[in-house]
Design a protein around this motif. Structure first.
Motif, PDB file in Angstrom:
ATOM      1  N   MET A  26      -3.638   6.035   4.573  1.00 44.67           N
ATOM      2  CA  MET A  26      -2.215   6.155   4.428  1.00 44.67           C
ATOM      3  C   MET A  26      -1.701   7.238   5.399  1.00 44.67           C
ATOM      4  SD  MET A  26      -0.587   4.783   1.041  1.00 44.67           S
ATOM      5  CE  MET A  26      -1.622   5.705  -0.139  1.00 44.67           C
TER       6      MET A  26
ATOM      7  N   LYS B 252       3.966   9.544   1.842  1.00 43.78           N
ATOM      8  CA  LYS B 252       2.735   8.941   1.458  1.00 43.78           C
ATOM      9  C   LYS B 252       3.287   7.976   0.174  1.00 43.78           C
ATOM     10  CE  LYS B 252      -1.148  11.627   3.064  1.00 43.78           C
ATOM     11  NZ  LYS B 252      -2.423  12.144   2.958  1.00 43.78           N
ATOM     12  N   GLU B 253       4.138   8.666  -0.835  1.00 45.96           N
ATOM     13  CA  GLU B 253       4.537   7.935  -1.841  1.00 45.96           C
ATOM     14  C   GLU B 253       5.392   6.638  -1.456  1.00 45.96           C
ATOM     15  OE1 GLU B 253       5.475   6.612  -5.547  1.00 45.96           O
ATOM     16  OE2 GLU B 253       3.862   8.090  -5.198  1.00 45.96           O
TER      17      GLU B 253
ATOM     18  N   ARG C  51       3.139   3.766  -0.010  1.00 45.19           N
ATOM     19  CA  ARG C  51       2.721   3.102  -1.191  1.00 45.19           C
ATOM     20  C   ARG C  51       3.642   2.033  -1.582  1.00 45.19           C
ATOM     21  NH1 ARG C  51       2.122   4.800  -6.028  1.00 45.19           N
ATOM     22  NH2 ARG C  51       1.889   7.090  -5.487  1.00 45.19           N
TER      23      ARG C  51
ATOM     24  N   GLU D  59       3.515  -1.910  -2.080  1.00 50.20           N
ATOM     25  CA  GLU D  59       3.460  -2.683  -3.472  1.00 50.20           C
ATOM     26  C   GLU D  59       4.505  -3.831  -3.247  1.00 50.20           C
ATOM     27  OE1 GLU D  59       3.920  -0.011  -6.417  1.00 50.20           O
ATOM     28  OE2 GLU D  59       1.686   0.597  -6.428  1.00 50.20           O
TER      29      GLU D  59
END
Length: 89
Positions: free
Chosen positions: A1, A40-41, A44, A48
């Protein structure tokens, strides 16, 4: 990522490819993060939500539900559901 640093704006951005529900490969890019970990969060959590797999967190599932429900429910119902979901989490 990966997360990339933009020298002009002095901020981080996230750029990646994903497959949508039809199987087409698409590119997603979001800019303006102060920290690399924020970029990055976000990536992610986006992946999801796109996956919809049993491995997704309850928080991600409840966020998807609330986004969908806001267009068809009254404000009081939305507030009640949001409070209920926050008490579970």
């Amino acid at each position: 990522m990966p997360a990339y640093y933009d020298d002009k704006t002095k901020t981080w951005y996230s750029k990646f490819y994903y497959q949508d529900y039809t199987g087409a490969r698409k590119q997603k890019k979001k800019r303006g993060f102060k920290l690399q970990r924020d970029a990055k969060e976000w990536e992610r959590s986006f992946l999801e939500k796109q996956q919809g797999s049993p491995n997704m967190t309850f928080q991600a599932l409840s966020d998807i539900y609330m986004e969908d429900a806001e267009h068809r429910m009254r404000k009081t119902s939305i507030t009640g559901n949001r409070n209920l979901l926050n008490s579970i989490i």
